[in-house]
Design a protein around this motif. Sequence first.
Motif, short mmCIF file in Angstrom:
data_model
loop_
_atom_site.label_atom_id
_atom_site.label_comp_id
_atom_site.label_asym_id
_atom_site.label_seq_id
_atom_site.Cartn_x
_atom_site.Cartn_y
_atom_site.Cartn_z
N GLN A 83 -5.30 -7.11 -2.70
CA GLN A 83 -4.33 -7.31 -1.61
C GLN A 83 -3.27 -8.30 -2.10
O GLN A 83 -3.44 -9.52 -2.00
CB GLN A 83 -5.02 -7.79 -0.33
N ILE A 138 1.18 -8.60 -3.00
CA ILE A 138 2.53 -8.02 -3.04
C ILE A 138 3.42 -8.91 -3.90
O ILE A 138 3.14 -10.10 -4.07
CB ILE A 138 3.16 -7.89 -1.64
N SER A 192 6.81 -4.92 2.33
CA SER A 192 5.59 -4.77 1.52
C SER A 192 4.43 -5.50 2.20
O SER A 192 3.31 -5.00 2.22
CB SER A 192 5.80 -5.35 0.11
N MET A 195 0.84 -3.89 3.45
CA MET A 195 -0.41 -4.37 2.87
C MET A 195 -1.18 -5.31 3.81
O MET A 195 -2.07 -6.04 3.38
CB MET A 195 -0.13 -5.09 1.54
N THR A 207 5.53 -13.77 -4.95
CA THR A 207 4.25 -13.06 -4.89
C THR A 207 3.43 -13.61 -3.72
O THR A 207 3.50 -14.81 -3.44
CB THR A 207 3.47 -13.31 -6.20
N THR A 267 0.63 3.71 -0.43
CA THR A 267 1.33 2.43 -0.62
C THR A 267 2.57 2.55 -1.51
O THR A 267 3.09 1.54 -1.98
CB THR A 267 0.38 1.40 -1.25
N ALA A 293 5.48 0.25 -1.02
CA ALA A 293 5.26 -1.21 -1.11
C ALA A 293 5.34 -1.65 -2.56
O ALA A 293 4.97 -0.90 -3.47
CB ALA A 293 3.89 -1.56 -0.54
N THR A 344 3.36 -3.44 -4.51
CA THR A 344 2.02 -3.99 -4.51
C THR A 344 1.38 -3.77 -5.88
O THR A 344 1.67 -2.77 -6.55
CB THR A 344 1.16 -3.36 -3.39
#
Length: 358
Positions: A66, A68, A97, A101, A139, A191, A194, A196
């Motif tokens: 998990q 991003i 994102s 997530m 991040t 996803t 995103a 990620t």
Amino acid sequence: MGPFPTTRTSAPKQKPADDALAFGKVMTDHMFLMNYEEGKGWHNPRIEPYGPLSLDPATSVLHYGQAIFDGLKAFRGDDGQIRLFRADRHAERFNRSARIMCMPELPVDIIRASFDALVGLDADWVPRKPGTSLYLRPTIIATDVMLGVHPAHSLLYFLILSPVGSYYKEGVKPVRILASDTHVRAVRGGTGEAKTAANYAQSLAGQQDAARAGYTQVLYLDGVHRKYLDEVGTMNIMVRIGDEVITPPLAGTILDGVTRASALQLMRDWGLAVSERPITIDEVMEAGRRGTLREMWGTGTAAVVSPVGTLGYKGEDILINNGETGEITQRLYDAITGIQYGRTNDPHGWTSVVPVAA
Ligand code: COI
């Protein structure tokens, strides 16, 4: 927002020569950190000397990914000013994102303030050579310490900076791209939209296969029909067939690239025929065989505007524009970098000047 509590490094690092810069190999002297706890929200923003994070081995991001990130750049202009390119749009995408997530959003003004504060403090690290820049990597990671699979209750935001040259070893020379008939990047409902970590982890196998076959990157096709162009993984993709520029639409599987949006805006400003529509690999290959595939390029923050010289698919290679950079590709590269380095005016207000710390 800010000023943020700041602990300056007592051991500044040696800066690399601008000529020696690759992509993302060296980090600057400081990093920005902020924590989130459920019930308390985002708190404790601070700048510290750059260094390792200490994480319990059971920290959830290490197991379930998990996480991003985003990526944007600061440019040192010919006038000496440092400019961020489309920082607001990057901050908004970072939050999109986060939503995908299952992470709490960060207020855009805090994200923006963290960019300005850290780049301002490490301003000496923004390289000077044309084509170089300072890459910002915001991040967020899930920091719950437990092995159950669930959206995290505690998270860490960090921002690090890296002086960079060009992303590909080819520089701004045309790259070889392989349209994969085996690997898939994303499907709707997943996803793909995103930024990620998982999207990049799962791109490695395809990337490795492409490299073994002599290509720089993979062009992913849609995961259902295996025929519509999606994106390259580190770049969105654009083709020019005849006088039409075509790029796949934002339909949930590709990243809403900031350079993509900028290129579309500029081409529309210039009065070019631009379509965001589904396009099949067969249409592109057929245009290549007939000679109407005039240009193909990728767009991305790291890659900027990157010409595609060869497109491979199912054992066939199409040489595009004789393997040379095309006219619109070059025009976009010049226009976007012109705005980024403050060499031309900025009609859409895409850049913002970073206040530099004393
Ligand atoms: C970027 O273009 O900023 C990217 O994030 C692509 C890649 C370096 C992960």
